[in-house]
Design an enzyme around this catalytic site. Structure first.
Site, PDB file in Angstrom:
ATOM      1  N   CYS A   1       0.837  -1.197   0.000  1.00  0.00           N
ATOM      2  CA  CYS A   1       0.000   0.000   0.000  1.00  0.00           C
ATOM      3  C   CYS A   1       0.870   1.243   0.000  1.00  0.00           C
ATOM      4  O   CYS A   1       2.095   1.175   0.028  1.00  0.00           O
ATOM      5  CB  CYS A   1      -0.937   0.010   1.209  1.00  0.00           C
ATOM      6  SG  CYS A   1      -0.046   0.157   2.779  1.00  0.00           S
TER       7      CYS A   1
ATOM      8  N   CYS B   1       3.344   1.681   2.805  1.00  0.00           N
ATOM      9  CA  CYS B   1       4.576   0.896   2.618  1.00  0.00           C
ATOM     10  C   CYS B   1       5.581   1.702   1.800  1.00  0.00           C
ATOM     11  O   CYS B   1       6.770   1.744   2.121  1.00  0.00           O
ATOM     12  CB  CYS B   1       4.270  -0.412   1.895  1.00  0.00           C
ATOM     13  SG  CYS B   1       3.182  -1.543   2.783  1.00  0.00           S
TER      14      CYS B   1
ATOM     15  N   ASP C   1       2.038  14.756 -32.332  1.00  0.00           N
ATOM     16  CA  ASP C   1       2.981  14.289 -33.338  1.00  0.00           C
ATOM     17  C   ASP C   1       2.282  14.398 -34.691  1.00  0.00           C
ATOM     18  O   ASP C   1       1.062  14.246 -34.779  1.00  0.00           O
ATOM     19  CB  ASP C   1       3.369  12.838 -33.046  1.00  0.00           C
ATOM     20  CG  ASP C   1       4.239  12.254 -34.142  1.00  0.00           C
ATOM     21  OD1 ASP C   1       5.292  12.837 -34.422  1.00  0.00           O
ATOM     22  OD2 ASP C   1       3.842  11.224 -34.719  1.00  0.00           O
TER      23      ASP C   1
END
Length: 768
Positions: free
Chosen positions: A47, A50, A456
């Protein structure tokens, strides 16, 4: 010079925890410039908290100048001073924090095997937990009064807790040993408490009945919560697995071996062993292994991955070639000038890796929420128990335990875990039905904030393939001449030949009596019964002594000025026809760009074409000349995106080629055309399947609607906790004697999840 020691770094730390360096200290300045950048896989993260914990641990280490941790790629990017700290010390620090930092070099195959094994185990646990949880819920809701109901639910919930959901308790214990917590902690606390409480009530119901209370069990709460969280984890990890696809395909552009000339002999050599200065032979159809310069031979080379232009480029001695490009017609020898990560393809791969490894803006908010949510819930639960234990006049322990369980159950992060994934899943589904593929939350967060769109040219604004727009005949266009033109081009390997054949195929027939000769750099000569015909450029015809009339010269100049390619068809006496070939603008491009500008967006065009050609295209689609950037290589496209971002613009890049992949990965929002390269689509966060620029407006509107739904979901996920947790703790008891039952808490928790899922499903009804 003396190396920088730990003490000098620690004494020069600023408030951010990162080392600062004195300009006058030459030793320190020297060492700082020697910082190494490295990416290490991290195991055990589940998560946002962490991520915050691992990143904080790394940042605090002496000698670490910068670090960032990415949950999607489960990778830590670390910049460190090797004279101060080693990877082994970093590994030890992360392990002490409860996670695993992998510093050993592993090839892509090994990493893929490990990740696939983890995903398979997660899938198995998810499916089995759902299988056991289904009858568990049915019994708890409808048959809880039947004989031995509690024991049956106990049997069904036990494997979910101790086998399929074991990882939550193992990870929670690891975090607890290091005085930290994450989402696993809350899942383990809530489900573990509910399970143990239910086991106690099943074995000793008299403990409650003697006090006039019902011995309720909550096995279904523990089982369903783990099953749902496992489902969320599986969907999340499956999505993560796709993040490496673009890199793998980019790496796959390089051949594994190349033919190297050694002592006059051809030797098949692994690409890793090729060194600068090696002479390499490339045959027709082969990929070029490394960057270099042609020393012998010539050929047409497909360089669309670099330039984005659809036409292969003719190259001869002295011309540069690039790794990953494809040789088409001839054979040639070239000398290696750049190898490994230093090739142009290697640089593109590096750009994509760096951009994909960076943290999404939404990550910061999630980190902050996760950092305080879990410990606050745990503290509230403990305070609730203690308050009842010491303040209640009677049954303080009983009511305190019940209230603590109720707090942990109602605070379960199930709804929080479903808030974003469900909205994204519905949003992606709705987008797919409208021809728009959206990959993740970052694009959904950023799309509504876009201020500049970079397009582009080839394949995005234009069709991306050569088409014959006209043939101007300077003599009578007889069927015989058309057949000759078609037949000669049928034997040609030139890229423009296919366009000419396609244009003429419905009104011509192939003449098999023609013999042809290709003249490199000029064109092709056809011979029919001794009579010669030429198809090629001006230089070819001039060398044959053809003199152009004034009308013919004007046609050639006019078509060239209009950015068209031309092929000249002649016999030995005069010019017969001029074939005009162009990459036409898509019919919807002008309308789409008009819509973008009406929304206040700044529209830019990037192209590998020259300035004159680019400006002609831009004029037709109403893009300002100062917003046209011509003659750009892939790295320059990426730099332009960075420049716009540095100016404060929120940039969306729209492209379709491999050469756009770096710019796509760098942009805030990356959009690929569905008819473009696979790599562009893998890198991009959004793909327009039809390649219709008009879909951009729908994509932005869909993003706005999806983000709005995510925010609503997060509101509902938290509102239940904000209202429910105080009630679960017993805040209303002194006022009206109301005490929330854990069963009702479980229902409220389930209702919050239902609300989130239902709100996400409503997204299907919204118009875009």
């Amino acid at each position: 010079m003396a190396p920088l020691n730990n003490k000098s770094v620690l004494s020069n730390k600023n408030l951010t925890g990162k080392p600062t360096f004195t300009k006058t200290d030459k030793n320190i300045l020297f060492t700082e410039t020697q910082a190494i950048k490295a990416d290490f896989p991290v195991n055990g993260m589940s998560c946002a908290s962490c991520v915050a914990h691992v990143q904080s641990t790394l940042s605090k280490q002496p000698g670490v100048t910068n670090s960032s941790v990415n949950l999607a790629t489960t990778t830590a990017h670390v910049e460190y001073l090797p004279s101060v700290i080693t990877p082994e010390k970093l590994k030890k620090a992360v392990e002490e924090a409860g996670y695993e930092l992998i510093i050993e070099e592993r090839d892509d195959t090994e990493i893929e095997i490990i990740r696939n094994k983890h995903l398979s185990e997660l899938k198995r646990n998810c499916i089995l937990s759902l299988i056991f949880a289904t009858p568990l819920v049915v019994i708890a809701m409808f048959f809880h009064t039947m004989p031995y109901a509690n024991y049956i639910m106990w049997i069904l919930s036990t494997p979910i807790i101790f086998i399929f959901g074991k990882q939550f308790f193992v990870n929670a214990w690891k975090q607890a040993k290091h005085l930290s917590s994450n989402m696993d902690t809350l899942v383990a606390l809530s489900t573990g408490t509910a399970y143990l409480f239910s086991v106690f009530n099943t074995l000793y119901p008299s403990f409650w009945t003697s006090k006039g209370l019902e011995p309720h069990v909550y096995f279904e709460v523990s089982g369903v919560v783990i099953a749902f969280v496992l489902l969320g984890r599986y969907l999340e990890d499956k999505a993560k697995k796709g993040t490496a696809t673009a890199i793998k395909q980019l790496i796959g552009l390089q051949p594994k071996t190349a033919t190297v000339v050694k002592n006059g002999q051809f030797a098949e050599t692994p690409i890793k062993e090729i060194q600068i200065g090696d002479e390499i032979v490339v045959k027709p159809g082969e990929k070029i292994a490394v960057d270099g310069k042609i020393v012998k031979g010539n050929s047409f080379i497909d360089e669309s991955m670099i330039s984005g232009e659809p036409l292969p480029v003719e190259k001869g001695e002295g011309k540069k070639v690039f790794a990953g490009t494809i040789n088409q017609t001839g054979s040639f020898h070239f000398v290696a000038e750049k190898v490994g990560k230093n090739t142009l393809l290697g640089q593109i791969i590096k750009m994509v890796q760096e951009a994909q490894g960076s943290q999404a803006p939404i990550q910061k908010t999630v980190d902050k929420i996760s950092g305080i949510f879990i410990p606050i819930i745990a503290i509230i639960a403990i305070i609730t128990f203690l308050a009842w234990f010491f303040l209640a006049e009677s049954n303080g322990f009983t009511q305190g335990l019940l209230s603590m369980v109720t707090v942990l159950v109602i605070a379960c992060p199930c709804a929080l875990g479903l808030a974003t994934p469900t909205a994204i899943m519905v949003g992606i589904g709705k987008g797919a039905t409208n021809g728009i593929l959206i990959k993740g939350a970052e694009a959904l967060e950023k799309a509504q904030k876009v201020t500049a769109i970079v397009l582009d040219k080839t394949g995005t604004i234009t069709e991306g393939k050569p088409l014959v727009t006209a043939i101007k005949w300077f003599t009578e266009a007889t069927p015989q001449l058309k057949n000759i033109l078609f037949s000669i081009e049928s034997y040609s390997g030139h890229p423009l030949a296919d366009a000419i054949k396609t244009y003429l195929k419905d009104e011509t027939q192939l003449n098999k009596d023609i013999s042809t000769t290709t003249i490199p750099g000029r064109g092709i000569v056809g011979d029919i019964n001794g009579e010669k015909y030429f198809i090629g450029n001006i230089k070819m015809l001039e060398e044959q002594g053809i003199i152009f009339k004034q009308e013919e010269k004007e046609w050639i100049e006019n078509e060239t000025d209009n950015s068209n390619s031309i092929a000249l068809f002649a016999n030995t006496i005069s010019l017969l026809a001029i074939i005009t070939i162009t990459d036409s603008i898509k019919p919807t491009s002008l309308e789409a760009i008009k819509k973008m500008k009406s929304q206040g967006l700044k529209v830019y065009m990037l192209t590998g074409d020259g300035k004159r050609s680019a400006n002609l295209i831009a004029k037709q689609i109403r893009i300002r000349e100062e917003h046209v950037i011509a003659s750009v290589l892939p790295a320059q496209k990426t730099e332009f995106i960075k420049e716009l971002k540095n100016k404060g613009e929120v940039v969306a890049m729209v492209g379709d080629g491999i050469n756009d992949s770096g710019a796509l990965a760098t942009a805030d929002v990356s959009i690929a055309m569905g008819k473009g390269s696979d790599i562009a689509m893998d890198v991009a966060q959004i793909t327009i399947i039809s390649s219709d620029l008009n879909k951009l407006h729908q994509a932005i509107e869909l993003s706005k609607a999806t983000v709005r739904t995510i925010r609503q979901n997060l509101f509902w996920a938290f509102i239940y906790n904000i209202i429910g947790i105080p009630i679960a703790a017993g805040i209303l008891y002194p006022i009206n004697g109301f005490l929330l039952n854990p069963m009702i808490a479980g229902a409220a928790m389930a209702l919050s999840s239902v609300s989130v899922v239902t709100n996400s499903l409503l997204l299907k009804t919204k118009k875009i």
